[in-house]
Design a protein around this motif. Structure first.
Motif, PDB file in Angstrom:
ATOM      1  N   VAL A 168      -4.098   0.490  -8.502  1.00  0.00           N
ATOM      2  CA  VAL A 168      -3.215   1.274  -9.369  1.00  0.00           C
ATOM      3  C   VAL A 168      -1.792   0.767  -9.276  1.00  0.00           C
ATOM      4  N   ARG A 169      -1.368   0.461  -8.055  1.00  0.00           N
ATOM      5  CA  ARG A 169      -0.002  -0.010  -7.839  1.00  0.00           C
ATOM      6  C   ARG A 169      -0.041  -1.337  -7.102  1.00  0.00           C
ATOM      7  N   GLY A 170       0.837  -2.238  -7.508  1.00  0.00           N
ATOM      8  CA  GLY A 170       0.889  -3.539  -6.862  1.00  0.00           C
ATOM      9  C   GLY A 170       0.650  -4.669  -7.847  1.00  0.00           C
ATOM     10  N   SER A 171       0.547  -5.860  -7.311  1.00  0.00           N
ATOM     11  CA  SER A 171       0.364  -7.055  -8.127  1.00  0.00           C
ATOM     12  C   SER A 171      -0.988  -7.032  -8.832  1.00  0.00           C
ATOM     13  N   ARG A 172      -1.008  -7.508 -10.072  1.00  0.00           N
ATOM     14  CA  ARG A 172      -2.256  -7.611 -10.845  1.00  0.00           C
ATOM     15  C   ARG A 172      -2.759  -9.048 -10.904  1.00  0.00           C
ATOM     16  N   GLU A 173      -2.137  -9.946 -10.162  1.00  0.00           N
ATOM     17  CA  GLU A 173      -2.564 -11.340 -10.172  1.00  0.00           C
ATOM     18  C   GLU A 173      -3.819 -11.521  -9.330  1.00  0.00           C
ATOM     19  N   GLY A 174      -4.656 -12.437  -9.762  1.00  0.00           N
ATOM     20  CA  GLY A 174      -5.861 -12.769  -9.014  1.00  0.00           C
ATOM     21  C   GLY A 174      -6.082 -14.271  -9.006  1.00  0.00           C
ATOM     22  N   PHE A 175      -6.713 -14.753  -7.964  1.00  0.00           N
ATOM     23  CA  PHE A 175      -7.024 -16.176  -7.890  1.00  0.00           C
ATOM     24  C   PHE A 175      -8.003 -16.568  -9.002  1.00  0.00           C
ATOM     25  N   ASN A 176      -7.983 -17.859  -9.356  1.00  0.00           N
ATOM     26  CA  ASN A 176      -8.997 -18.386 -10.263  1.00  0.00           C
ATOM     27  C   ASN A 176      -9.731 -19.528  -9.570  1.00  0.00           C
ATOM     28  N   GLU A 177     -10.431 -20.356 -10.344  1.00  0.00           N
ATOM     29  CA  GLU A 177     -11.292 -21.377  -9.756  1.00  0.00           C
ATOM     30  C   GLU A 177     -10.588 -22.700  -9.470  1.00  0.00           C
ATOM     31  N   GLU A 303      -3.154  -1.789  -1.479  1.00  0.00           N
ATOM     32  CA  GLU A 303      -2.388  -0.694  -2.081  1.00  0.00           C
ATOM     33  C   GLU A 303      -1.914   0.317  -1.048  1.00  0.00           C
ATOM     34  N   ASP A 304      -2.538   0.336   0.147  1.00  0.00           N
ATOM     35  CA  ASP A 304      -2.118   1.264   1.195  1.00  0.00           C
ATOM     36  C   ASP A 304      -0.663   1.042   1.594  1.00  0.00           C
ATOM     37  N   TYR A 305      -0.209  -0.206   1.525  1.00  0.00           N
ATOM     38  CA  TYR A 305       1.138  -0.529   1.970  1.00  0.00           C
ATOM     39  C   TYR A 305       2.179  -0.334   0.874  1.00  0.00           C
ATOM     40  N   TYR A 306       1.739  -0.111  -0.360  1.00  0.00           N
ATOM     41  CA  TYR A 306       2.680   0.092  -1.457  1.00  0.00           C
ATOM     42  C   TYR A 306       2.963   1.572  -1.686  1.00  0.00           C
ATOM     43  N   SER A 307       2.216   2.450  -1.026  1.00  0.00           N
ATOM     44  CA  SER A 307       2.378   3.888  -1.174  1.00  0.00           C
ATOM     45  C   SER A 307       2.983   4.461   0.100  1.00  0.00           C
ATOM     46  N   ARG A 308       3.343   5.732   0.054  1.00  0.00           N
ATOM     47  CA  ARG A 308       3.875   6.398   1.230  1.00  0.00           C
ATOM     48  C   ARG A 308       2.770   6.559   2.269  1.00  0.00           C
ATOM     49  N   PRO A 309       3.126   6.605   3.556  1.00  0.00           N
ATOM     50  CA  PRO A 309       2.102   6.525   4.608  1.00  0.00           C
ATOM     51  C   PRO A 309       1.179   7.731   4.702  1.00  0.00           C
ATOM     52  N   TYR A 310       1.602   8.899   4.202  1.00  0.00           N
ATOM     53  CA  TYR A 310       0.800  10.107   4.407  1.00  0.00           C
ATOM     54  C   TYR A 310      -0.499  10.041   3.603  1.00  0.00           C
ATOM     55  N   LEU A 311      -0.389   9.775   2.319  1.00  0.00           N
ATOM     56  CA  LEU A 311      -1.588   9.687   1.501  1.00  0.00           C
ATOM     57  C   LEU A 311      -2.429   8.479   1.884  1.00  0.00           C
ATOM     58  N   SER A 312      -1.774   7.368   2.248  1.00  0.00           N
ATOM     59  CA  SER A 312      -2.522   6.171   2.650  1.00  0.00           C
ATOM     60  C   SER A 312      -3.359   6.448   3.895  1.00  0.00           C
ATOM     61  N   SER A 313      -2.802   7.174   4.852  1.00  0.00           N
ATOM     62  CA  SER A 313      -3.547   7.507   6.065  1.00  0.00           C
ATOM     63  C   SER A 313      -4.729   8.412   5.742  1.00  0.00           C
ATOM     64  N   LEU A 314      -4.511   9.389   4.851  1.00  0.00           N
ATOM     65  CA  LEU A 314      -5.597  10.285   4.472  1.00  0.00           C
ATOM     66  C   LEU A 314      -6.720   9.527   3.772  1.00  0.00           C
ATOM     67  N   ILE A 315      -6.360   8.613   2.889  1.00  0.00           N
ATOM     68  CA  ILE A 315      -7.385   7.835   2.181  1.00  0.00           C
ATOM     69  C   ILE A 315      -8.172   6.960   3.148  1.00  0.00           C
ATOM     70  N   ARG A 316      -7.501   6.406   4.158  1.00  0.00           N
ATOM     71  CA  ARG A 316      -8.226   5.591   5.139  1.00  0.00           C
ATOM     72  C   ARG A 316      -9.219   6.442   5.919  1.00  0.00           C
ATOM     73  N   LEU A 317      -8.837   7.666   6.280  1.00  0.00           N
ATOM     74  CA  LEU A 317      -9.768   8.559   6.966  1.00  0.00           C
ATOM     75  C   LEU A 317     -10.952   8.900   6.066  1.00  0.00           C
ATOM     76  N   LEU A 318     -10.678   9.072   4.771  1.00  0.00           N
ATOM     77  CA  LEU A 318     -11.763   9.346   3.828  1.00  0.00           C
ATOM     78  C   LEU A 318     -12.703   8.151   3.712  1.00  0.00           C
ATOM     79  N   ARG A 319     -12.172   6.945   3.776  1.00  0.00           N
ATOM     80  CA  ARG A 319     -13.039   5.759   3.730  1.00  0.00           C
ATOM     81  C   ARG A 319     -13.931   5.701   4.964  1.00  0.00           C
TER      82      ARG A 319
END
Length: 530
Positions: A168-177, A303-319
């Motif tokens: 959702v947030r962050g770079s949209r670039e991806g490697f190619n061949e 994306e965990d590092y582009y957001s605030r730490p509280y929601l990122s920590s919660l999402i990691r626990l959910l994973r």
């Protein structure tokens, strides 16, 4: 029997044509001064193929020289060759006629050709590698060297957002061949002269270009040497994708858990390089490998590092919870309904029993049938064209699930259990293989021994995880062994300004980050006005 052989010998033709011996062409040979010898040798090496083109012409400089160029049609830019190689050489160049003719290749290289990357070659095998990688090679009569110029111009896929790692947030670039595009994307993220890309060629037949990427001074030299050694000892015919390399360099090839990371996102690979890891890039694939790879990395996304730490920590626990659900929910269902009914609330037990009453199969067989059906639907959705695949996966799941319940082949509770574990497995795609195989193990143990079997299965899995290494780094770091300084970026994430040092488990030494460790202070109003 002897008479039978004699009669067959009389019937068989006596003058069968002998099988022609293949002419072995060696490439361990130096370039000859005779132009015709070089041309004949190349045509013999690239015989029976029409995509290797040769252009013979004359070059005028005090006297006329016969020259020819050799290139691979389809992966070179024809307009570039015509404009920057053929045109300057075929037009008279009077500014070079007073030079010593013995240094003609140097004159052509420095004063005539309009190309940036020019290499002087001495051996035929160097010529072959250059031609097959899209370069144009120039031969001059009377000289025992050739000039190779970069003229690649084949069609490539654009730099787009990767489908496997959307954010959702962050770079949209991806490697190619294309390898040089991938290295450039990393260079854009890390403007550091200490970023190194070492070149290798692997595969006896494919001669695939490989790059080892690391930041000198941050990456541990022993890790870099180990990666380099493992890659150099790969002795196979072909390397077609980075997955080939992964299977040859991983510490535990028989483990169900991945010990080599992969990613299509340049920002994710750049962040791992900045932590001291080593990247392995393979030509022809957008997936870049990173080592060492730890268990907690499967629970993290860029994306965990582009957001605030509280929601990122919660999402990691959910994973982490999703990983447990994907492995354990279905085995727990089998164990409770088969051996431990007293642990289920009475009302829920009555509902489950009513659903299982019409099912003709034991719960274990019912679970295996549903798991196989789910994996078939998942595979069909992945392999079919995207518009059709999504429709097949959704409609197939609804129709087959509802129809199976109505027909009494499975219970509704079993369908819900399989659906929950399937959705949870999609949350942690890095462990997809491990989830499927671990679930099969726990299903067998749960069907045989109940909750005790599940406990034994988890103990086996945990012991296996503790025994794993990734390039010498314990797989469960920083939990086992415990490294308290790295807990700030493991299952939970603290604010970025608290990241005082790079992971010691990766660099093997204390490595302080520049500018980290203190919360940034904002000057008050008086200081700003002053």
């Amino acid at each position: 029997m002897r008479s039978l052989f004699q009669s067959l010998k009389k019937i068989m033709p006596q003058n069968l044509p002998s099988k022609p011996n293949k002419q072995v062409v060696t490439t361990e040979k130096y370039i000859d001064k005779n132009l015709e010898e070089n041309l004949t040798l190349l045509k013999n090496i690239f015989r029976k193929t029409d995509d290797i083109l040769y252009r013979e012409f004359e070059f005028l400089n005090q006297k006329t020289y016969k020259v020819f160029i050799c290139y691979l049609d389809g992966i070179v830019n024809d307009d570039y060759i015509n404009l920057n190689i053929l045109k300057p050489l075929m037009e008279p160049n009077f500014s070079t006629q007073h030079f010593d003719q013995s240094s003609l290749p140097t004159i052509i290289r420095n004063r005539i050709l309009h190309t940036t990357d020019i290499q002087e070659l001495k051996k035929i095998d160097q010529v072959i590698d250059s031609v097959l990688t899209g370069k144009t090679v120039l031969f001059i009569d009377g000289f025992d060297s050739a000039l190779a110029m970069s003229t690649q111009g084949f069609e490539t896929r654009n730099v787009t957002e990767p489908d496997t790692e959307s954010s959702v947030r962050g770079s949209r670039e991806g490697f190619n061949e294309v390898l040089k595009v991938n290295t450039a994307l990393i260079r854009r993220k890390i403007n550091n002269p200490s970023l190194r890309f070492e070149k290798l060629k692997l595969g006896k037949q494919t001669r695939t270009n490989i790059r080892i990427g690391y930041i000198e001074g941050i990456a541990n030299e022993k890790v870099v040497d180990e990666v380099r050694t493992r890659l150099q000892h790969i002795n196979v015919d072909s390397i077609l994708e980075s997955g080939y390399l992964e299977q040859f360099i991983e510490d535990s090839p028989f483990s169900i858990f991945p010990t080599v990371g992969n990613s299509e996102k340049p920002d994710k690979v750049a962040s791992k390089l900045l932590e001291g890891r080593v990247a392995i890039l393979c030509d022809g694939t957008p997936f870049v490998l990173t080592v060492p790879f730890l268990f907690v990395e499967g629970l993290q996304v860029g994306e965990d590092y582009y957001s605030r730490p509280y929601l990122s920590s919660l999402i990691r626990l959910l994973r982490l919870l999703a990983l447990f659900i994907a492995i354990a929910v279905t085995p727990f269902y089998i164990a409770l309904t088969t051996y431990h009914q007293e642990m289920v609330p009475s009302l829920l037990l009555a509902t489950m029993a009513a659903g299982e009453e019409r099912v003709p199969f034991p719960i274990f067989i019912e679970t295996l049938l549903m798991e196989i059906t789910f994996q078939l639907l998942r595979e069909a959705g992945v392999r079919m064209p995207r518009p059709v695949g999504s429709a097949i996966s959704i409609v197939g799941a609804l129709v087959i699930g509802e129809g199976a319940v109505q027909a009494g082949l499975v219970s509704s509770a079993m369908v819900i259990s399989i659906a929950i574990t399937g959705i949870a497995g999609f949350v942690v795609p890095a462990f997809n293989d491990a989830i499927i195989l671990s679930k099969i193990l726990l299903l067998i143990l749960a069907g045989s021994f109940g909750l005790y079997g599940i406990l034994m299965g988890f103990m086996v899995i945990l012991g296996h995880l503790c025994s794993l290494r990734s390039l010498g780094t314990p797989y469960l770091t920083p939990q086992a062994p415990i490294i308290w300084s790295e807990w700030k970026d493991s299952i939970i994430r603290l604010p970025l300004w608290l990241f005082k040092s790079r992971p010691q488990s990766i660099t093997w030494e204390e490595s302080k980050r520049s500018g980290f460790g203190n919360k940034p202070s904002i000057p008050d109003k008086d200081e700003r006005e002053g």
